[in-house]
Design an enzyme around this catalytic site. Structure first.
Site, PDB file in Angstrom:
ATOM      1  N   HIS A  48       1.655   4.628  -2.999  1.00  0.00           N
ATOM      2  CA  HIS A  48       1.958   5.835  -2.751  1.00  0.00           C
ATOM      3  C   HIS A  48       3.357   6.441  -3.291  1.00  0.00           C
ATOM      4  CE1 HIS A  48      -2.038   6.666  -0.713  1.00  0.00           C
ATOM      5  NE2 HIS A  48      -1.773   6.069   0.203  1.00  0.00           N
ATOM      6  N   GLU A 101      -4.709   7.440  -3.413  1.00  0.00           N
ATOM      7  CA  GLU A 101      -5.228   6.176  -2.957  1.00  0.00           C
ATOM      8  C   GLU A 101      -5.441   5.287  -4.063  1.00  0.00           C
ATOM      9  OE1 GLU A 101      -4.972   6.418   0.227  1.00  0.00           O
ATOM     10  OE2 GLU A 101      -5.918   4.073   0.709  1.00  0.00           O
ATOM     11  N   HIS A 119       0.869  -0.985  -0.062  1.00  0.00           N
ATOM     12  CA  HIS A 119      -0.070  -0.035  -0.065  1.00  0.00           C
ATOM     13  C   HIS A 119       1.133   1.163  -0.136  1.00  0.00           C
ATOM     14  CE1 HIS A 119      -3.865   2.324   0.940  1.00  0.00           C
ATOM     15  NE2 HIS A 119      -2.704   3.082   1.245  1.00  0.00           N
ATOM     16  N   GLU A 120       1.804   1.387   1.031  1.00  0.00           N
ATOM     17  CA  GLU A 120       2.557   2.596   1.100  1.00  0.00           C
ATOM     18  C   GLU A 120       3.510   2.687  -0.312  1.00  0.00           C
ATOM     19  OE1 GLU A 120       1.603   4.834   2.933  1.00  0.00           O
ATOM     20  OE2 GLU A 120       0.278   3.687   4.048  1.00  0.00           O
TER      21      GLU A 120
HETATM   22 ZN    ZN Z   1      -3.285   5.327   1.810  1.00  0.00          ZN
END
Ligand code: ZN
Length: 514
Positions: A283, A309, A279-280
């Site tokens: 980003h 996101e 997830h990170e």
């Molecule tokens: Zn996030």
């Protein structure tokens, strides 16, 4: 690398624009420097700050914010913005986007009375600490007056700033420029009608995947090592990025060559450790891919919370919880944890990490039920801001919606209406970004599959670079130059369309729960 898609800013045609533009850019640079320093402090606060250092740090943060507001409020900036906005069509796309972004920030601090902003700052600090106490003791009445106050301050802030149709539109626009309540109502009603039947079908399915092996004890250092292995495969190079640990994982963009991610290593939950990294990582790739020529301007950023996101969820769920990805990574995982994963096949693992189950807690939810958790929050905050719902009724309304959409009633308000921090700090309008991110992700991925030859075959060989390159080229490098609406249209050929997400869910979960 930037090619013709982004125009070359060779400066305005008219010499008379050169001076105000240069003066404007000097102000913008000062703002960006102050914002950048605040971000360094905030990173420090969320990682290695000793508990007792918070007051010293908060003092510095407060002064940095005051300095930024002073520039934003200044007569000088106001005059420059007025002059440039009058001739906005003569500016390059980059300068135009920059003027629009700064004008929005300027408007926010000038239209709202200073006293109201200060009142808000104080109420949000008090709201947060009341929420902590109320949540701990499962007593909504301790939280209620603070939340009421925050709702009333936010509503009056909206009155000062002005809005079209619904006051909630203004809050939405802060996070997702251009999006309206009307569009969002349409998107969520589509999701509701499609997802509720899928969830109840899964609930009644005979298939109950075994997942206990995911929750055995997993070595901390080994989990960190594997997180880095995955990030490297995604395209990270640790000479221009870092992975640290923090309670709540996040990602910061400090400048070209400095992107920092944090993760949380669960002692007994291997999949949440790894999805936290992917997830990170999503980003981080976005941040790392923004064109460095935007540095020192507000364009050196993502286009919106939801577009950001979309990148994190694309890697976390569509890629990182997909079969092609685990075809490559499962043997590596099994080699690291032979005991815990003894007798587990890649198919068993895939089924376990994609188990669908209604649970009261949003952050523990799977990708199918997750959207309904967001929907509940959206409907409630929209009605609060529109004055159709009063704070006193929140627990009752919350539980009713949980029952209607997810078929469960939380056992307490702590694990129900008080589970999230957002409202306690006066943050309304952010929740929809989570679901929008999932929808954008599915739509981007659908186009990626068409445009990248053998995308999933490459992923199953552990080659994630073609996907990264495609996203760099189509999304990342533009930074905040375009609005979310412009990006999705340019990349996929149509506006945001929830059908891509719905089809992705149907296709994946019909196979998992036949
Ligand atoms: Zn996030």
């Amino acid at each position: 690398m930037i090619t013709s898609a982004i125009s070359n800013s060779s400066g305005p045609d008219h010499a008379s624009l050169k001076r105000p533009l240069a003066r404007f850019k000097r102000q913008v640079e000062r703002l960006e420097a102050l914002k950048g320093i605040s971000e360094h402090l905030s990173w420090d606060m969320q990682t290695y700050l000793p508990e007792k250092g918070i007051n010293a740090l908060a003092w510095k943060m407060k002064h940095l914010e005051m300095m930024q507001n002073r520039i934003l409020r200044s007569e000088k900036l106001h005059d420059l913005l007025t002059e440039l906005k009058e001739r906005i069509n003569e500016l390059s796309p980059e300068d135009r986007a920059m003027v629009n972004l700064i004008a929005k920030a300027h408007e926010r601090v000038t239209k709202v009375p200073k006293q109201l902003l200060e009142e808000f700052a104080e109420a949000s600090v008090r709201g947060y600490s009341a929420w902590e106490i109320a949540k701990e003791s499962n007593d909504f009445s301790k939280y209620e007056p603070h939340l009421e106050k925050l709702v009333s301050i936010v509503r009056s802030e909206i009155e000062h700033r002005g809005y079209k149709d619904s006051p909630y539109n203004l809050l939405l626009d802060d996070y997702e420029p251009g999006l309206t309540t009307k569009q969002l109502d349409h998107i969520f009603s589509r999701l509701k009608e499609e997802l509720i039947p899928i969830i109840s079908k899964i609930k009644n399915s005979k298939h109950k995947p075994e997942s206990a092996f995911l929750f055995k004890a997993y070595d901390h250092g080994e989990q960190m090592r594997l997180s880095k292995v995955i990030l490297e495969a995604m395209g990270f190079n640790f000479s221009e990025s870092r992975l640290d640990e923090s309670m709540h994982p996040f990602c910061s963009l400090f400048g070209p060559g400095d992107v920092r991610m944090t993760t949380f290593i669960y002692p007994k939950d291997i999949i949440h450790t790894l999805t936290s990294a992917t997830h990170e990582g999503g980003h981080g790739l976005y941040d790392m891919g923004v064109d460095p020529k935007f540095y020192k301007t507000p364009l050196f950023d993502g286009a919106s919370c939801a577009i950001h996101e979309s990148q994190s969820r694309l890697y976390e769920t569509i890629v990182g919880q997909g079969m092609p990805f685990w075809n490559h990574f499962f043997p590596i995982l099994k080699e690291a944890f032979p005991e815990q994963l003894k007798d587990v096949s890649v198919e068993d693992f895939y089924k376990a990490i994609n188990k669908v189950e209604s649970s009261p807690i949003r952050i523990e939810a799977d990708e199918v039920t997750y959207q309904l958790h967001v929907l509940i929050r959206y409907e409630i905050e929209r009605d609060l801001i529109e004055g159709k719902l009063v704070v006193k009724d929140l627990p009752k309304v919350w539980n009713q919606k949980m029952q209607d959409y997810l078929g469960i009633t939380p056992e307490s308000d702590s694990r129900g209406v008080m589970q999230d921090v957002h409202w306690s700090e006066g943050s309304f309008g952010y929740f929809p970004s989570y679901t929008l991110g999932n929808l954008y992700a599915a739509q981007f991925y659908n186009t990626a599959k068409k445009e990248i030859p053998d995308l999933e075959l490459e992923i199953s060989k552990g080659n994630l670079i073609p996907l990264k390159n495609w996203l760099n080229e189509k999304v990342h490098r533009y930074g905040a130059l375009e609005t979310p609406g412009e990006i999705i249209k340019r990349v996929t050929g149509e506006p945001l369309n929830p059908d891509y997400f719905i089809n992705y869910i149907k296709e994946k979960y019909e196979k998992l729960y036949p």
